[in-house]
Design an enzyme around this catalytic site. Structure first.
Site, short mmCIF file in Angstrom:
data_model
loop_
_atom_site.label_atom_id
_atom_site.label_comp_id
_atom_site.label_asym_id
_atom_site.label_seq_id
_atom_site.Cartn_x
_atom_site.Cartn_y
_atom_site.Cartn_z
N PHE A 208 -2.02 0.17 1.10
CA PHE A 208 -0.57 0.22 0.91
C PHE A 208 -0.01 1.54 1.43
O PHE A 208 -0.46 2.61 1.02
CB PHE A 208 -0.28 0.04 -0.58
N SER B 225 -8.47 0.07 -1.03
CA SER B 225 -7.37 0.10 -1.98
C SER B 225 -6.69 -1.28 -2.08
O SER B 225 -7.34 -2.27 -2.43
CB SER B 225 -6.37 1.19 -1.56
N ASP C 4 -10.76 9.57 -8.28
CA ASP C 4 -9.74 8.87 -7.51
C ASP C 4 -8.40 9.19 -8.17
O ASP C 4 -8.18 8.86 -9.33
CB ASP C 4 -10.02 7.37 -7.53
N HIS D 114 -9.81 9.05 -3.15
CA HIS D 114 -9.39 7.66 -2.95
C HIS D 114 -9.67 7.14 -1.54
O HIS D 114 -10.23 6.06 -1.37
CB HIS D 114 -7.91 7.51 -3.27
#
Length: 253
Positions: free
Chosen positions: A25, A93, A194, A223
């Site tokens: 994203f 993700s 993360d 992350h």
């Protein structure tokens, strides 16, 4: 709309085993490009599309939602599936979440799933207000560049469009409701440190997926682990995962 330099999609025509990679994203294919090229060098056919609204401006992204992003993946998966008897889906993700959605929808047509720090749970309370907030605040600070390795930069937006983010809870709910359909082997890479996705997502996957889930910890990455210190662990491990579960040779004869 001009693309950010480096945000281009990537495709490599290789052997009979295909891999579809999905970025996250507000991110771009740049975050997965080294992974894609590693798999291409191993003889795989690799597709790494750019999701609609990504890699241009966050203002353009605000006119897109999860259905648009997932629709692009469906199209790429269909093209890859038409060329490769075996197809694996992988993502970072939110890309990991949509990879799981492809596995739910397509069943045995997806040979296996690899997800890096997947986001499948709404762990941001503010998102519950996003349907209202989007009419007042067009964007909030971005979530890019959560990388431990010095000197590495993720090509992504520095602002998050609230209207686009407001569509995420519907995707998460849908994926959660049909996780029982995921019977393929799933490999998840998880960074304990993360700062974007909280541990609730991996916890849920452990509860729902059972014995067909393998979780590998990434102790030296944040992350965006595909650009971080443990990237080679992900690349090599995903190739071993493909080798173990493919029904045809990785390279053409």
């Amino acid at each position: 709309m001009p693309l950010m330099p480096g945000a281009e999609p990537y495709h490599h025509e290789g052997g009979k085993v295909g891999v579809l990679l999905c970025h996250g994203f507000t991110g771009t294919p740049q975050a997965l490009r080294p992974w894609a090229e590693f798999l291409a060098r191993a003889g795989l056919t690799v597709s790494l599309p750019r999701l609609p609204g990504h890699g241009t401006t966050w203002q353009e992204m605000s006119h897109t939602g999860w259905e648009d992003w997932y629709g692009e993946l469906e199209h790429a998966f269909g093209e890859l599936r038409g060329r490769c008897p075996d197809t694996f889906v992988m993502g970072l993700s939110l890309g990991g979440c949509m990879a799981l959605r492809l596995a739910e929808v397509h069943g045995d047509a997806v040979r296996g799933v690899v997800a890096v720090n997947p986001s499948v749970v709404n762990d941001v309370p503010l998102l519950r207000l996003a349907p209202l907030l989007k009419w007042v605040v067009p964007s909030v600070p971005g979530v890019a560049n959560d990388i431990k390795k010095e000197g590495v930069t993720e090509l992504a937006y520095d602002r998050t469009p609230v209207r686009a983010a407001a569509t995420l809870p519907r995707l998460w709910s849908l994926v959660q409701s049909e996780l029982h359909k995921v019977t393929q082997p799933v490999l998840v890479y998880h960074s304990p440190q993360d700062h974007v996705v909280k541990p609730a997502s991996v916890r849920l996957l452990r509860e729902r997926l059972g014995d067909n889930l393998t979780v590998v910890e990434l102790p030296n990455s944040y992350h965006v682990a595909t650009l971080d210190n443990d990237a080679e662990t992900i690349f090599q491990g995903s190739l071993e995962f493909i080798t173990a579960h493919a029904s045809v040779p990785l390279q053409q004869d």
